[in-house]
Motif scaffolding. Structure first.
Motif, short mmCIF file in Angstrom:
data_model
loop_
_atom_site.label_atom_id
_atom_site.label_comp_id
_atom_site.label_asym_id
_atom_site.label_seq_id
_atom_site.Cartn_x
_atom_site.Cartn_y
_atom_site.Cartn_z
N THR A 350 39.99 4.75 -75.33
CA THR A 350 39.45 3.46 -75.76
C THR A 350 38.20 3.16 -74.95
O THR A 350 37.74 3.98 -74.14
N ARG A 351 37.61 1.97 -75.14
CA ARG A 351 36.45 1.54 -74.36
C ARG A 351 36.92 0.65 -73.22
O ARG A 351 38.03 0.10 -73.26
N TYR A 352 36.03 0.45 -72.24
CA TYR A 352 36.41 -0.32 -71.05
C TYR A 352 35.28 -1.24 -70.62
O TYR A 352 34.09 -0.93 -70.78
N HIS A 353 35.69 -2.36 -70.06
CA HIS A 353 34.77 -3.33 -69.46
C HIS A 353 35.15 -3.41 -67.98
O HIS A 353 36.26 -3.82 -67.64
N ILE A 354 34.23 -3.00 -67.10
CA ILE A 354 34.51 -2.97 -65.66
C ILE A 354 33.52 -3.88 -64.95
O ILE A 354 32.30 -3.76 -65.12
N SER A 355 34.04 -4.79 -64.15
CA SER A 355 33.20 -5.70 -63.38
C SER A 355 33.30 -5.33 -61.90
O SER A 355 34.40 -5.29 -61.34
N LEU A 356 32.15 -5.07 -61.28
CA LEU A 356 32.11 -4.62 -59.89
C LEU A 356 31.33 -5.61 -59.03
O LEU A 356 30.32 -6.18 -59.48
N ASP A 357 31.77 -5.80 -57.80
CA ASP A 357 30.99 -6.50 -56.79
C ASP A 357 30.32 -5.43 -55.94
O ASP A 357 31.00 -4.60 -55.32
N VAL A 358 28.98 -5.44 -55.93
CA VAL A 358 28.25 -4.35 -55.27
C VAL A 358 27.21 -4.93 -54.31
O VAL A 358 26.85 -6.12 -54.37
N ALA A 359 26.74 -4.06 -53.42
CA ALA A 359 25.64 -4.45 -52.53
C ALA A 359 24.37 -4.64 -53.35
O ALA A 359 24.08 -3.85 -54.26
N ASP A 360 23.64 -5.69 -53.05
CA ASP A 360 22.41 -6.00 -53.80
C ASP A 360 21.23 -5.30 -53.14
O ASP A 360 20.46 -5.89 -52.37
#
Length: 433
Positions: A350-360
């Motif tokens: 299937t498809r996925y939606h991934i939300s990440l907190d990353v270094a800017d």
């Protein structure tokens, strides 16, 4: 011509559903008799608390000895609405042994040990009907067992728990958080004091096992169903879903593999396009979307719980079983001839939606994209924006093309190890496109 000897019904359980079954049997006795071709008589009601006042039920019918009731020998149909595994299983098999057919609303028992019940019914030449076990008043089990028996079903996807749909609908329409929406559901009587079975997906998983077994003519048990609850869904997830033209639903999904050699059954929250019929299912309603080879796409919609809706499904089964007894016949039994294996969740594509907190900082997106590529997961879209509060962090949202769940799991595990990834905020599947 109508025969004069009544068909006798024993009722196991007299709670919200059982009391409504008894009421309808009494108030609509003439109509039921006309539809069946014989009078139907409530011959006994087994309860745990005999001293409780039950309006409309003759106190002489009340008993605490459920086993003795189903062993009487003159009972034609046993209606089981007590739930749970035991003593329900023992009572149902005892009813078969003593010449009674059974109508049940027990999704947990059917999902865990339906094969045993089917075998006992067949061995003793009795019926086992359970329309009320899935989706309340919605006619669903019988269409799958009978109306679509000549077709090939490839997918069944639906909202089969009203409590969770109410909560998610409130979160979507009002912006409420999970706990606030749950509190409202509890106050309105949609959620139990302990909502675990609903919000953690156990209730929906039992229903998914039943639906998959019928749809694919194979045995699917509760342990075969992958399950995720919806307690971690946040307002931020809904905001992301809206940006994609989606909403979020807790879905039960049963599907046949592309090669037709296996099946999968799963329950989890998912983003679904607003254009999909399931996206418009509001409040505590249920809906099930069926995809069949010849019939195409079918939608079943209506109230999925409550005393009256569930009693309606129970009485529909009672009428069918009574007709069968008058004709000295039985309805459809277990159909598990395909014996298809149930694939693990890792095989689901299937498809996925991934939300990440990353270094800017520069280069982060390239690092993240490399991890996806190394695990064979193709990226469809990426959104990145810095945090308003500063702090050197940014939010990165990745939406993938279709990929195996195992590949996505490997990707997420690798992402967590990157120094530039501060956290994986959410992972959600995208369905119904």
């Amino acid at each position: 011509m109508m025969r004069t000897r009544p068909l006798k019904v024993a009722l196991l359980g007299c709670g919200v559903v059982g009391s409504e079954v008894a009421r309808i049997m009494t108030t609509h006795a003439d109509d039921l008799a006309a539809r069946i071709g014989a009078p139907v008589e409530l011959a006994g009601v087994a309860v745990r608390r005999p001293d409780k006042v039950r309006g409309g039920i003759d106190p002489a019918l009340i008993t605490t000895d459920a086993t003795a009731l189903v062993k009487r020998g003159d009972i034609d149909v046993v209606v089981e609405v007590i739930g749970g595994i035991e003593p329900a299983r023992a009572l149902i098999t005892t009813a078969f042994e003593h010449g009674a057919s059974v109508v049940s609303a027990n999704k947990a028992l059917l999902a865990q040990d339906g094969a045993t019940l089917y075998a006992a019914a067949e061995r003793h030449g009795q019926d086992l009907y359970y329309e009320a076990a899935v989706a309340g008043a919605i006619p669903l089990i019988r269409p799958l067992r009978e109306s679509l028996a000549g077709d090939k079903i490839n997918r069944v996807m639906g909202i089969v728990n009203g409590t969770t749909n109410f909560i998610l609908d409130k979160m979507d329409s009002t912006g409420a958080g999970y706990q606030e929406a749950l509190d409202e559901a509890t106050a309105l009587g949609y959620a139990e004091a302990d909502p675990t079975a609903d919000v953690e997906g156990f209730d929906a998983a039992a229903k998914a096992a039943i639906l998959a077994g019928i749809a694919f003519h194979t045995r699917v048990r509760l342990d075969d169903v992958y399950r995720e609850g919806m307690t971690e869904v946040t307002a931020a997830d809904f905001a992301s879903a809206r940006q994609m033209g989606c909403t979020i639903k807790l879905l039960a999904i049963c599907e046949r593999a592309a090669d037709g050699e296996s099946v999968t059954a799963r329950v989890h929250p998912a983003m679904i396009p607003l254009s999909h019929p399931l996206a418009s299912v509001r409040e505590a309603y249920n809906a099930v979307f069926v995809e069949a080879e010849a019939a195409g796409q079918l939608m079943f919609y209506g109230p999925g719980a409550g005393g009256s809706p569930t009693a309606s499904a129970v009485l529909g089964d009672v009428v069918a079983v009574c007709r069968n007894r008058l004709n000295e016949a039985t309805g459809p039994g277990e159909s598990a001839y395909t014996q298809l294996p149930v694939s693990p969740m890792g095989d689901v594509v299937t498809r996925y939606h991934i939300s990440l907190d990353v270094a800017d900082k520069p280069g982060v997106l390239a690092q993240v994209a490399t991890v996806f590529a190394e695990h064979g997961v193709s990226i469809d879209t990426v959104r990145q924006h810095g945090r308003q509060d500063g702090g050197g962090e940014a939010s990165l949202v990745v939406v993938t093309h279709r990929a195996p769940d195992a590949a996505l799991s490997g990707t997420v595990e690798a992402l967590r190890k990157l120094d530039t990834v501060r956290g994986v905020a959410s992972i959600m599947r995208v369905e119904g496109e």
